[in-house]
Design an enzyme around this catalytic site. Structure first.
Site, PDB file in Angstrom:
ATOM      1  N   ARG A  51       0.897  -1.365  -0.158  1.00 41.25           N
ATOM      2  CA  ARG A  51      -0.282  -0.135  -0.240  1.00 41.25           C
ATOM      3  C   ARG A  51       0.834   0.860  -0.147  1.00 41.25           C
ATOM      4  O   ARG A  51       0.268   2.119  -1.064  1.00 41.25           O
ATOM      5  CB  ARG A  51      -0.674   0.227   1.700  1.00 41.25           C
ATOM      6  CG  ARG A  51      -1.936  -0.882   1.039  1.00 41.25           C
ATOM      7  CD  ARG A  51      -2.573  -1.459   2.943  1.00 41.25           C
ATOM      8  NE  ARG A  51      -1.394  -1.887   2.630  1.00 41.25           N
ATOM      9  CZ  ARG A  51      -1.928  -3.418   2.024  1.00 41.25           C
ATOM     10  NH1 ARG A  51      -2.833  -3.817   1.747  1.00 41.25           N
ATOM     11  NH2 ARG A  51      -1.005  -4.155   2.521  1.00 41.25           N
ATOM     12  N   HIS A 130       4.685   5.357  11.976  1.00 37.54           N
ATOM     13  CA  HIS A 130       3.784   5.510  10.509  1.00 37.54           C
ATOM     14  C   HIS A 130       3.321   5.839  10.424  1.00 37.54           C
ATOM     15  O   HIS A 130       2.038   5.944  10.061  1.00 37.54           O
ATOM     16  CB  HIS A 130       3.417   3.843  10.235  1.00 37.54           C
ATOM     17  CG  HIS A 130       3.128   3.476   8.387  1.00 37.54           C
ATOM     18  ND1 HIS A 130       2.995   4.423   7.668  1.00 37.54           N
ATOM     19  CD2 HIS A 130       2.849   2.789   8.296  1.00 37.54           C
ATOM     20  CE1 HIS A 130       2.492   4.573   6.130  1.00 37.54           C
ATOM     21  NE2 HIS A 130       2.634   2.797   6.678  1.00 37.54           N
TER      22      HIS A 130
HETATM   23  N1   CP Z   1      -0.514  -0.128   5.796  1.00 36.00           N
HETATM   24  C1   CP Z   1       0.045  -0.102   5.021  1.00 36.00           C
HETATM   25  O1   CP Z   1       1.546   0.166   5.704  1.00 36.00           O
HETATM   26  O2   CP Z   1       0.821  -1.226   4.366  1.00 36.00           O
HETATM   27  P1   CP Z   1       2.105  -1.980   3.474  1.00 36.00           P
HETATM   28  O3   CP Z   1       3.440  -1.987   4.624  1.00 36.00           O
HETATM   29  O4   CP Z   1       1.909  -2.439   2.206  1.00 36.00           O
HETATM   30  O5   CP Z   1       2.433   0.112   3.357  1.00 36.00           O
END
Ligand code: CP
Length: 296
Positions: A51, A130
């Protein structure tokens, strides 16, 4: 708030007014964007992603900018020749206008920032933060509820290692939110992320009815010493249709994804499931953030 030229490394850089301003801008982005023609973004990922990398790249392309991307810095960049993160940041910053970085070690994105001549955005640093996931999570709830004040926000799963609950908690401290932390013993929310008004439980079924937001997260297998350690916690919580019967009628189920088994697929058709909507919202939030960082 003025984000022009700023590195975005932590949720701590935002405040209530700044968040609400960003959300209004993200809402405007939903009806089209633009204005970054001629600007270039590099995405440097030292850890897997579906994502976040695509979302940033989608956001930049929708804004009219361009991208250069390395999805596997560990295997295919000069990291293999022992180039330091600082040097990588300095070098890439000569070629682009903004850098987006994910790395498995907490604090490592800040290290790459060291000598960068352009803004760097943290796309996840180990079990640390994050920030942009936190932003899109809050945006998803704000957009639907019209407000964040007065909500009871449940966080469920691996609250120790999950960088998403950490970022949510940090951003929500600007709002009048009650937290319900649900984790297995040993994976509790670290002290530094705990906000004022909270309760704790190990039993999701017992407390699910209190929550306006049910923010699920997976057990972070990649943060455990070995498979045996991980297996002690895997499958701790499974949100299924039966458990959703105990949730509020207007609750919102969030998950940053990927999921393993913590939300049964049968919940996807429940209108309270918002995790795919979060993915779409993430593009608009990142468009708004990139525009703010590059244009002011
Ligand atoms: N939500 C998220 O960080 O997904 P990914 O690890 O796929 O980037």
């Amino acid at each position: 708030m003025d984000y022009k030229g700023q590195h975005i490394l932590s949720t701590k850089q935002f405040d209530r007014d700044g968040l609400l301003e960003l959300f209004e801008e993200a809402k405007e982005m939903e009806s089209g964007g633009g204005g970054l023609s001629g600007k270039l973004m590099a995405t440097l990922f030292y850890e897997p992603s579906t994502r976040t990398r695509f979302s940033f790249e989608s956001a930049m392309l929708r804004l009219g900018g361009g991208i250069i991307s390395n999805a596997d810095m560990v295997a295919t960049s000069s990291h293999r020749k022992k180039e330091s993160l600082e040097d990588t940041g300095k070098v890439v910053s000569q070629m682009v206008d903004v850098i987006v970085v994910r790395h498995p070690e907490e604090g490592s994105v800040a290290e790459l920032v060291g000598k960068s001549d352009v803004p760097v955005i943290n796309a996840g640093d180990g079990a640390g933060e994050h920030p942009t996931q936190g932003l899109l999570d809050l945006y998803t709830v704000w957009k639907e509820k019209g407000d964040l004040d007065g909500l009871t926000w449940g966080m469920v799963g691996d609250l120790k290692n999950g960088r998403v609950p950490h970022s949510q908690a940090d951003l929500l401290k600007y709002f009048d939110v009650k937290f319900v932390y649900v984790s297995p013993p040993g994976l509790e929310m670290p002290e530094k992320y705990r906000a004022g008004n909270y309760s704790e439980s190990n039993d999701l079924r017992e407390v699910i009815g209190e929550m306006d937001v049910i923010a699920m997260t997976r057990v972070q297998s990649e943060r455990f010493k070995n498979e045996e350690e991980y297996k002690k916690y895997a499958g701790s919580y499974v949100l299924d249709a039966g458990m959703m019967k105990g949730a509020k009628k207007d609750a919102m189920v969030l998950h940053p994804l990927p999921r393993v088994d913590e939300i049964a697929v049968e919940v996807d058709s429940d209108p309270r499931a918002k995790y795919f909507e979060q993915v779409k919202n993430g593009v608009f939030v990142r468009m708004a953030l990139l525009a703010k960082v590059l244009k002011g």
